[in-house]
Write an enzyme that holds these catalytic residues in place. Sequence first.
Site, PDB file in Angstrom:
ATOM      1  CG  PHE A   1      -1.623   1.371   1.398  1.00 56.63           C
ATOM      2  CD1 PHE A   1      -2.950   1.468   1.017  1.00 56.63           C
ATOM      3  CD2 PHE A   1      -0.990   2.519   1.875  1.00 56.63           C
ATOM      4  CE1 PHE A   1      -3.633   2.678   1.118  1.00 56.63           C
ATOM      5  CE2 PHE A   1      -1.668   3.731   1.977  1.00 56.63           C
ATOM      6  CZ  PHE A   1      -2.996   3.807   1.601  1.00 56.63           C
ATOM      7  CD  GLU A   2       5.069   2.708  -2.024  1.00 53.25           C
ATOM      8  OE1 GLU A   2       4.922   2.797  -3.255  1.00 53.25           O
ATOM      9  OE2 GLU A   2       6.165   2.607  -1.488  1.00 53.25           O
ATOM     10  CB  ILE A   3      -1.392   7.363  -1.122  1.00 57.65           C
ATOM     11  CG1 ILE A   3      -2.526   6.325  -1.100  1.00 57.65           C
ATOM     12  CG2 ILE A   3      -1.826   8.603  -1.904  1.00 57.65           C
ATOM     13  CD1 ILE A   3      -3.812   6.820  -0.443  1.00 57.65           C
TER      14      ILE A   3
ATOM     15  CG  HIS B   1       9.502   2.770  -2.380  1.00 59.70           C
ATOM     16  ND1 HIS B   1       8.239   2.474  -2.828  1.00 59.70           N
ATOM     17  CD2 HIS B   1      10.310   2.663  -3.457  1.00 59.70           C
ATOM     18  CE1 HIS B   1       8.289   2.201  -4.126  1.00 59.70           C
ATOM     19  NE2 HIS B   1       9.529   2.303  -4.530  1.00 59.70           N
TER      20      HIS B   1
END
Length: 349
Positions: free
Chosen positions: A235-237, A272
């Site tokens: 999950f990443e925004i 990241h």
Amino acid sequence: QSPFSHGTTPNTKNNHALTGAAPGKRANATFITLARNSDTWEIAKSIRHIEDRFNRKYNYDWVFLNDQPFDEQFKKITTRLVSGKTKYGLIPKEHWSFPEWIDQDKAAAVREDMRQRKIIYGDSVSYRHMCRFESGFFFEHELLAEYEFYWRVEPSIKLFCDVDYDPFLYMKENKKKYGFTLSLYEYKDTIPTLWETTKKFMAEYPQHIAEGNSMKFISDNDGKDYNNCHFWSNFEIGSLNWLRSPAYRDYFKYLDKAGGFFYERWGDAPVHSLGAALMLKQEEIHFFDNIAYWHVPFTHCPTSEEDREKYKCSCNPKDNFDWKGYSCTSRFFEMRGWEKPKGWEYQMN
Ligand code: GDP
Ligand code: MN
């Protein structure tokens, strides 16, 4: 028609009057999924969750990328479920292969060793290409060039609460660059030299290290050692513009040259996370507490009973991972000087 693209479906669905879409402006943003044709039915479930809880009212686009051409069934099923435009891209060969400086024999010996030591995905070539691609290349794909923000979605994920506001617009308006729901410790065996390599990068590129960064989240002794905390990147925004910045690009290039995607098994999550922790200001990293999320085997469920009621959540609060021993989220709260939400003690075990 470009060589990378399999074409775009025209958006005939985005009629607010007919669909009950939320009024107001949108961010320049898209969902992004890396998948294989064999993931069709698992990504279908993920899309259904995202659409039911959020996107049916916002109609954001969805970009799908694959190292092989998507087949007609994948495109048909996903286009049927997404309320925004869908776009399908092929990953260029250079972004999914061994760079020429990698010693193939050495890489093969590492895989055999990791197979014997039963390190998760340790013997897989394709998993390494995937991690390298997600670390350094997805945001370079031409289908993403027009967008500013992305929300990464994997097959078989679930959302448990209504998302009744626009997280993309939230990112934009609050100058956020990276958003997460779950954090945890990485397996050291997959990243033995990632921190040493990162420290060398920091020494060579001090201009890329942010003031007011999150070193405290990733190190307990001021940067001497990495504590293995990372944001869970399935999950990443996030901000594509940040990933496309000279700082992050230089970082990825440096890591890629060092070879650890193949000589170890560096994951895109620690990459990241270290990038975000070192190159962003603390306030630019956002904890999306009200996006309740599951990817096997962890759940993020809001601690607050009021939120779970307000957003019609279906998750069991006891399953919330945030305050359990293997989560790093309490470290994130401590770094920011935040109080843990009421009721966290009941979710510790
Ligand atoms: P895990 O979550 O770390 O167990 O790894 P996954 O198997 O979920 O893979 C992570 C993401 O990469 C998912 O979105 C997968 O669909 C995608 N993925 C993994 N391997 C491949 C591959 O070989 N080709 C393509 N196109 N996608 C892949
Ligand atoms: Mn996954």
